[in-house]
Structures are given as structure tokens and as C-alpha cells.
Design a protein around this motif. Structure first.
Motif, PDB file in Angstrom:
ATOM      1  N   GLY A 277     -57.845 -91.122  48.447  1.00  0.00           N
ATOM      2  CA  GLY A 277     -58.463 -90.228  47.180  1.00  0.00           C
ATOM      3  C   GLY A 277     -58.626 -89.450  48.340  1.00  0.00           C
ATOM      4  O   GLY A 277     -59.840 -89.740  49.110  1.00  0.00           O
ATOM      5  N   ARG A 278     -58.337 -88.190  48.332  1.00  0.00           N
ATOM      6  CA  ARG A 278     -58.556 -87.463  48.835  1.00  0.00           C
ATOM      7  C   ARG A 278     -59.088 -85.386  48.403  1.00  0.00           C
ATOM      8  O   ARG A 278     -59.012 -85.382  47.572  1.00  0.00           O
ATOM      9  CB  ARG A 278     -57.468 -87.333  50.237  1.00  0.00           C
ATOM     10  CG  ARG A 278     -58.316 -85.971  51.214  1.00  0.00           C
ATOM     11  CD  ARG A 278     -56.920 -85.683  52.134  1.00  0.00           C
ATOM     12  NE  ARG A 278     -56.532 -84.300  53.458  1.00  0.00           N
ATOM     13  CZ  ARG A 278     -56.915 -85.280  54.245  1.00  0.00           C
ATOM     14  NH1 ARG A 278     -57.275 -85.654  54.515  1.00  0.00           N
ATOM     15  NH2 ARG A 278     -56.999 -83.905  55.027  1.00  0.00           N
ATOM     16  N   HIS A 279     -60.516 -85.671  48.925  1.00  0.00           N
ATOM     17  CA  HIS A 279     -60.934 -84.003  48.025  1.00  0.00           C
ATOM     18  C   HIS A 279     -61.144 -83.033  49.789  1.00  0.00           C
ATOM     19  O   HIS A 279     -62.265 -83.853  50.977  1.00  0.00           O
ATOM     20  CB  HIS A 279     -62.376 -85.058  47.819  1.00  0.00           C
ATOM     21  CG  HIS A 279     -62.906 -83.695  47.048  1.00  0.00           C
ATOM     22  ND1 HIS A 279     -62.750 -82.549  46.374  1.00  0.00           N
ATOM     23  CD2 HIS A 279     -64.797 -83.281  47.275  1.00  0.00           C
ATOM     24  CE1 HIS A 279     -63.433 -81.941  45.987  1.00  0.00           C
ATOM     25  NE2 HIS A 279     -64.626 -81.933  47.010  1.00  0.00           N
ATOM     26  N   LYS A 281     -61.568 -79.116  49.851  1.00  0.00           N
ATOM     27  CA  LYS A 281     -62.123 -77.759  49.427  1.00  0.00           C
ATOM     28  C   LYS A 281     -62.750 -76.947  50.562  1.00  0.00           C
ATOM     29  O   LYS A 281     -63.955 -76.902  51.112  1.00  0.00           O
ATOM     30  CB  LYS A 281     -63.744 -78.110  48.077  1.00  0.00           C
ATOM     31  CG  LYS A 281     -63.478 -76.973  47.335  1.00  0.00           C
ATOM     32  CD  LYS A 281     -64.437 -76.988  46.161  1.00  0.00           C
ATOM     33  CE  LYS A 281     -64.547 -76.035  45.064  1.00  0.00           C
ATOM     34  NZ  LYS A 281     -65.723 -76.249  43.945  1.00  0.00           N
ATOM     35  N   ASP A 291     -62.943 -88.462  52.410  1.00  0.00           N
ATOM     36  CA  ASP A 291     -61.328 -89.435  52.474  1.00  0.00           C
ATOM     37  C   ASP A 291     -61.229 -90.823  52.216  1.00  0.00           C
ATOM     38  O   ASP A 291     -62.826 -91.036  53.023  1.00  0.00           O
ATOM     39  CB  ASP A 291     -60.039 -88.709  53.652  1.00  0.00           C
ATOM     40  CG  ASP A 291     -59.013 -89.830  53.209  1.00  0.00           C
ATOM     41  OD1 ASP A 291     -58.345 -89.891  52.446  1.00  0.00           O
ATOM     42  OD2 ASP A 291     -58.368 -90.069  54.963  1.00  0.00           O
ATOM     43  N   ALA A 331     -65.928 -93.261  37.083  1.00  0.00           N
ATOM     44  CA  ALA A 331     -64.378 -92.939  36.618  1.00  0.00           C
ATOM     45  C   ALA A 331     -63.966 -94.167  35.670  1.00  0.00           C
ATOM     46  O   ALA A 331     -62.764 -93.816  34.802  1.00  0.00           O
ATOM     47  CB  ALA A 331     -63.363 -92.417  37.658  1.00  0.00           C
ATOM     48  N   MET A 366     -66.514 -87.753  44.458  1.00  0.00           N
ATOM     49  CA  MET A 366     -64.820 -87.448  44.413  1.00  0.00           C
ATOM     50  C   MET A 366     -64.275 -87.751  45.216  1.00  0.00           C
ATOM     51  O   MET A 366     -62.691 -88.069  44.286  1.00  0.00           O
ATOM     52  CB  MET A 366     -65.572 -85.409  44.580  1.00  0.00           C
ATOM     53  CG  MET A 366     -65.879 -85.062  44.352  1.00  0.00           C
ATOM     54  SD  MET A 366     -65.586 -84.595  42.220  1.00  0.00           S
ATOM     55  CE  MET A 366     -63.940 -84.153  42.019  1.00  0.00           C
ATOM     56  N   ALA A 367     -63.673 -88.498  45.993  1.00  0.00           N
ATOM     57  CA  ALA A 367     -62.770 -88.867  46.389  1.00  0.00           C
ATOM     58  C   ALA A 367     -63.264 -90.186  45.911  1.00  0.00           C
ATOM     59  O   ALA A 367     -62.108 -90.454  46.036  1.00  0.00           O
ATOM     60  CB  ALA A 367     -63.676 -88.807  47.769  1.00  0.00           C
ATOM     61  N   LEU A 370     -61.058 -89.341  42.752  1.00  0.00           N
ATOM     62  CA  LEU A 370     -59.466 -89.000  43.106  1.00  0.00           C
ATOM     63  C   LEU A 370     -58.953 -90.187  43.085  1.00  0.00           C
ATOM     64  O   LEU A 370     -57.343 -90.605  42.765  1.00  0.00           O
ATOM     65  CB  LEU A 370     -59.392 -88.357  44.041  1.00  0.00           C
ATOM     66  CG  LEU A 370     -59.647 -86.856  43.608  1.00  0.00           C
ATOM     67  CD1 LEU A 370     -59.611 -86.054  45.090  1.00  0.00           C
ATOM     68  CD2 LEU A 370     -59.321 -85.968  42.444  1.00  0.00           C
ATOM     69  N   LYS A 373     -58.360 -92.306  40.736  1.00  0.00           N
ATOM     70  CA  LYS A 373     -56.816 -91.734  39.045  1.00  0.00           C
ATOM     71  C   LYS A 373     -55.672 -92.565  39.325  1.00  0.00           C
ATOM     72  O   LYS A 373     -54.981 -92.319  39.182  1.00  0.00           O
ATOM     73  CB  LYS A 373     -57.872 -90.207  38.934  1.00  0.00           C
ATOM     74  CG  LYS A 373     -58.662 -89.811  37.938  1.00  0.00           C
ATOM     75  CD  LYS A 373     -58.827 -88.389  38.446  1.00  0.00           C
ATOM     76  CE  LYS A 373     -59.997 -88.205  37.565  1.00  0.00           C
ATOM     77  NZ  LYS A 373     -59.755 -86.891  37.496  1.00  0.00           N
ATOM     78  N   ALA A 374     -55.714 -92.403  41.864  1.00  0.00           N
ATOM     79  CA  ALA A 374     -54.299 -92.439  42.032  1.00  0.00           C
ATOM     80  C   ALA A 374     -53.764 -93.843  41.629  1.00  0.00           C
ATOM     81  O   ALA A 374     -52.796 -93.744  41.584  1.00  0.00           O
ATOM     82  CB  ALA A 374     -54.579 -92.160  43.566  1.00  0.00           C
TER      83      ALA A 374
END
Length: 491
Positions: A277-279, A281, A291, A331, A366-367, A370, A373-374
Motif C-alpha cells: 500500500g503506497r500513498h 501526494k 508506504d 477499510a 491512507m497507505a 490502499l 484494497k490491494a
């Protein structure tokens, strides 16, 4: 009637006549033993049969002084049993049997006095809740009107308004002689429906009205289901809930709709998987960077969620690791397949990276989102459906029909057992135990009553979660996708 008394039965079999006064006395004794339950057909609206019922109550039904003693528990904690006799000279004991809410008046408590007397303005003691109450405006109910009285005696039914901390099933007594009567046993509810206010502005009034209606009728229950975000009302049948909603509209001015409740499905994983999971921005100035690398693994049913921190060497600073955990849990609430919470899985955080300037807790949260989800979608997610254990008491004549219906509802039959009375005699009833999906039990009470001419009863209790069959899961997933599409169109 003659079967309730041996001497009358003997006279009847010999062809003798039974005098009316003997018949009334025998029926009264049978009612005291709870062996006889008269049934009257009346119409209050047409005033047909009402006078006959009232006359029969006076003549046939045993009064308080003719009944045997009532066994109560001494003290609010029930130290030892005591006998309560219907005598004016005894200590005051009463039980609140009903509570109603009236506009401009508030809650009105109806109570029956089992022992002693009480006068207007007396202080009494609620032994059930350990609270003192003052009985101002002591009254008796006559239709819609209440007439104030100076005093009530053993056997009387009275009412009082605006008691501060007294509800249905509470025992009122005195501070010097506190006793607690056995509570009225109300039947378990059989039908559940979701309720929604027709006007969103009435949501608060809806909740307040439902609570008041529950106080009036303990067989009407309500609770909020946080998983499906619905208010669930339950009662003894569909008509019971419809009448209650009509009362809600009439007394509280709230119009509500009853719908089929959503099922609180859940999701889980059946395989292992890992991923990143890598965020990142960057929008000018200080950016965001988080990450993480995680492994997901299924856990046994009912184990919930576990998070295992395996970070070594400082690849992720310690202060950011809880943020990854929070992101994954957030999540997981939204699931993978159909928007239901993902449960019974373990997460192992084993690697990652950070930026000395751009990394913060929000970035790693956020990571974590993600990463979920991955990875979760690669671990063979499946749908779990809630199951209830059902205990059906059915006449032997209808057992085959009930068993067939349970099987058609995807029920797993645990066993059947012939029911005997206390003397070991067969009653003609069979108890069926089965496990069924909650989705298949919607309005089952109505179906069971129709199938057995109202002679069968059942109780249900939550059993647990099991994997849903593939066709059921696909149907639920398709319905969820359709709802999301409609929401997007509506937005």
C-alpha cells in the motif's frame, strides 16, 4: 365443564342435572387452578356482548380474596421468598402491570394491589429499582376517564401519573417491608421489520415515539442495528406491528413505513496474500508519503481481527505503525465483495518506507487503506451469512409439512423430540430443532401459523456465521452493486 370437578363428572355420567350455582362454582375453581379459560365473542364498537362479559367477570372469575397467596421475594435483591395475602391489614404490595403515555399528561402507570391499602399522597417504595415514589392524584380508570379516589384496597386496580422512576413490571411496596413480586413473563417477539420515518425531519420524533410505545407494550421491541444502519422493530406478528405504527401516527404524529430488514452479512478471507500500500501526494509545499507491505491470512471463525507488527530496522517509524492498523480496520468495515465488514483475518505488517519530511500519520493511514484494497481481493474473499437456531413446537399432524418447509428454507435439521407432560404422557406435540439462515426466516411466524392453523410456536436465537452458498452470495453482491449504481445516479 363437568370434567373440572370429579363429583360433577360423576353426576353427569349418571344422568343427573347440574345446578347453575354448582356449575359456576366448579368453573371458578378451575379458573383458579388455570385449567379453564373462557372465550367470549364480543364487539365493543357495536356494543354486542359487552354487558355479558362484564356480568360474567363479576359472577364467574375469582376475586382477589378468593385466590391463593402470591409468593414474592423479600427485599430488592430477593433474599428469601415471602407469602403475600390479599388483606387490607397486610403491608402494601402492588405491581405495575401497564404503562401508557398520554398527551399533556405523560406516563400513566396502572397497578394492581396484592396486599394492604394505599391512600392518596402516600409515599411508597419501588423495590425493583430501589427508589421512593409519591402517589399524588391516586385514580381508578373508567374507560377514557380517570376518577380520583382517596384510597385503594387489596385487589383494586389503580393508576397514577408522572411517577419518576417506575415502569411496567416494577413492584411498589414500603420502605419498612420491601418485597419484589415475580415479573410478568412476556412472550418473545416473532416478527422483525425495519422502520423508517416517511419524513426525514421526523427521525427524532420517531425514536422518541417508539420508546414510548415499548413502555406501553413490552411485547413491542425496537433496537438500532449499526451494521445495517436501520431501526428494527419486532412484535408478535405483522398485524401487531401495523397496529403499533397506526398508534404511532395517531398519538405522536409520525408516519412511518415498515420494510424488510437488511441482513447483516459479513465477509472473510479463505487464502493468504501479500502486497503493498503506497500513498504519495505532492501538490506544492509539503507532500504526503506512506508506504507499507502487509500479509493477510484467514483466522478461525469468531476470532475477529489481529494485527501483528513485524517491522524491524526502522523501515517504518514506530509512531506511524498504529496509523497503518487504523487504516486497514477502517477499510475492513466496508469489505471487499458487497460492502459488509471483513472479519476473522490477521494482518502482518513486515516492511515499508517513509520520507523524513512528507510522512505523517495520515499518510500511513491512507497507505493501510490502499494495502487492504490491494491485498484483500487476492485472498479469496467470501460472504458470511448469519444463522439462527430455531426451536419449533408443532402438533404431530403437521410435523411433515413443517419439516419440509424448513428444508426448503435451507434449514439444517438438528433433531426432533416427542414432547411429554410432567407425568410422562405424550402431548401430541413434537419439538423440532434446526439451524436456518436469517434471510430465510423473514415473516416465518406468519407462514408457520398458516401452515398449522395457529397451533405451532417457535423461538429463535442467534447461532453464528457461516459461508453463504455461491448462488446466494452472487445475488447479494449483485444487489449491492445495483444499490451503489443507484446512489451514484441519485448523486
Amino acid at each position: 365443564m363437568a370434567a373440572t370437578d370429579d363429583s360433577l363428572l360423576e353426576r353427569y355420567l349418571e344422568g343427573g342435572e347440574i345446578a347453575r350455582e354448582d356449575a359456576v362454582a366448579a368453573m371458578k375453581e378451575a379458573m383458579k387452578r388455570m385449567e379453564l379459560f373462557p372465550l367470549f365473542c364480543v364487539s365493543s364498537e357495536l356494543n354486542m356482548g359487552v354487558q355479558a362479559v362484564l356480568s360474567t367477570i363479576v359472577e364467574l372469575m375469582p376475586n382477589a380474596y378468593e385466590m391463593e397467596e402470591v409468593h414474592a421475594f423479600k427485599g430488592a435483591e430477593g433474599d428469601r421468598p415471602v407469602e403475600i395475602h390479599a388483606k387490607d391489614e397486610g403491608p402494601f404490595v402492588a405491581e405495575v402491570s401497564k404503562t401508557i403515555s398520554e398527551p399533556h399528561v405523560g406516563d400513566v402507570s396502572y397497578f394492581r394491589i396484592y396486599s394492604g391499602t394505599v391512600a392518596n399522597g402516600d409515599d411508597v417504595y419501588n423495590a425493583t429499582r430501589g427508589a421512593a415514589e409519591k402517589l399524588n392524584h391516586l385514580s381508578v380508570s373508567q374507560g377514557r376517564d380517570r376518577t380520583e379516589v382517596p384510597k385503594l384496597h387489596a385487589g383494586d386496580i389503580g393508576c397514577i401519573a408522572k411517577l419518576r422512576n417506575t415502569h411496567t413490571n416494577d413492584t411498589l411496596s414500603t420502605k419498612d417491608h420491601p418485597v419484589r413480586l415475580p415479573q410478568i413473563e412476556f412472550p418473545e417477539t416473532l416478527v422483525q421489520l425495519a422502520v423508517h420515518a416517511s419524513n426525514r425531519a421526523d427521525e427524532e420524533k420517531l425514536q422518541a415515539g417508539l420508546h414510548k410505545l415499548h413502555d406501553e407494550d413490552p411485547t413491542f421491541q425496537m433496537h438500532y442495528n449499526p451494521e445495517t444502519h436501520e431501526t428494527i422493530v419486532s412484535g408478535m406478528g405483522e398485524r401487531h406491528l401495523e397496529v403499533t405504527m397506526a398508534k404511532l401516527r395517531r398519538k405522536f404524529g409520525v408516519t412511518a413505513e415498515l420494510t424488510r430488514p437488511r441482513i447483516a452479512y459479513r465477509e472473510t478471507l479463505k487464502a493468504r496474500g501479500d502486497g503493498q500500500g503506497r500513498h504519495k501526494k505532492q501538490s506544492g509545499g509539503r507532500g504526503q508519503f506512506g508506504d507499507c507491505w502487509v500479509r493477510f491470512a484467514p483466522l478461525p471463525r469468531g476470532k475477529g481481527y489481529e494485527f501483528d507488527d513485524q517491522i524491524v530496522g526502522g523501515s517504518i517509524p514506530r509512531q506511524y505503525i498504529p496509523a497503518v492498523d487504523r487504516g486497514i480496520q477502517e477499510a475492513a468495515v466496508r469489505g471487499v465483495l458487497a460492502g459488509f465488514p471483513l472479519v476473522d483475518f490477521k494482518v502482518e505488517l513486515y516492511d515499508g518506507s517513509y520520507h523524513t519530511v512528507d510522512s505523517n500519520e495520515q499518510s500511513f493511514k491512507m497507505a493501510g487503506i490502499l494495502a487492504f484494497k490491494a491485498v484483500a481481493s487476492k485472498c479469496r474473499p467470501v460472504l458470511l451469512e448469519p444463522l439462527d437456531e430455531v426451536d419449533v413446537l408443532v402438533p404431530d399432524d403437521y410435523m411433515g409439512d413443517v419439516l419440509g418447509d424448513l428444508s426448503a428454507r435451507r434449514g439444517h435439521i438438528l433433531g426432533t423430540e416427542a414432547v411429554e407432560d410432567s407425568e410422562g404422557t405424550m402431548t401430541g406435540y413434537t419439538r423440532i430443532r434446526a439451524i436456518l439462515p436469517q434471510a430465510e426466516l423473514h415473516l416465518y411466524a406468519s407462514t408457520l401459523q398458516s401452515m398449522t392453523q395457529g397451533r405451532a410456536t417457535f423461538v429463535r436465537r442467534f447461532k453464528g456465521y457461516e459461508e453463504a452458498p455461491h448462488d446466494v452470495a452472487q445475488k447479494v453482491i449483485a444487489e449491492h452493486a445495483k444499490e451503489k449504481e443507484e446512489e451514484l445516479v441519485g448523486a
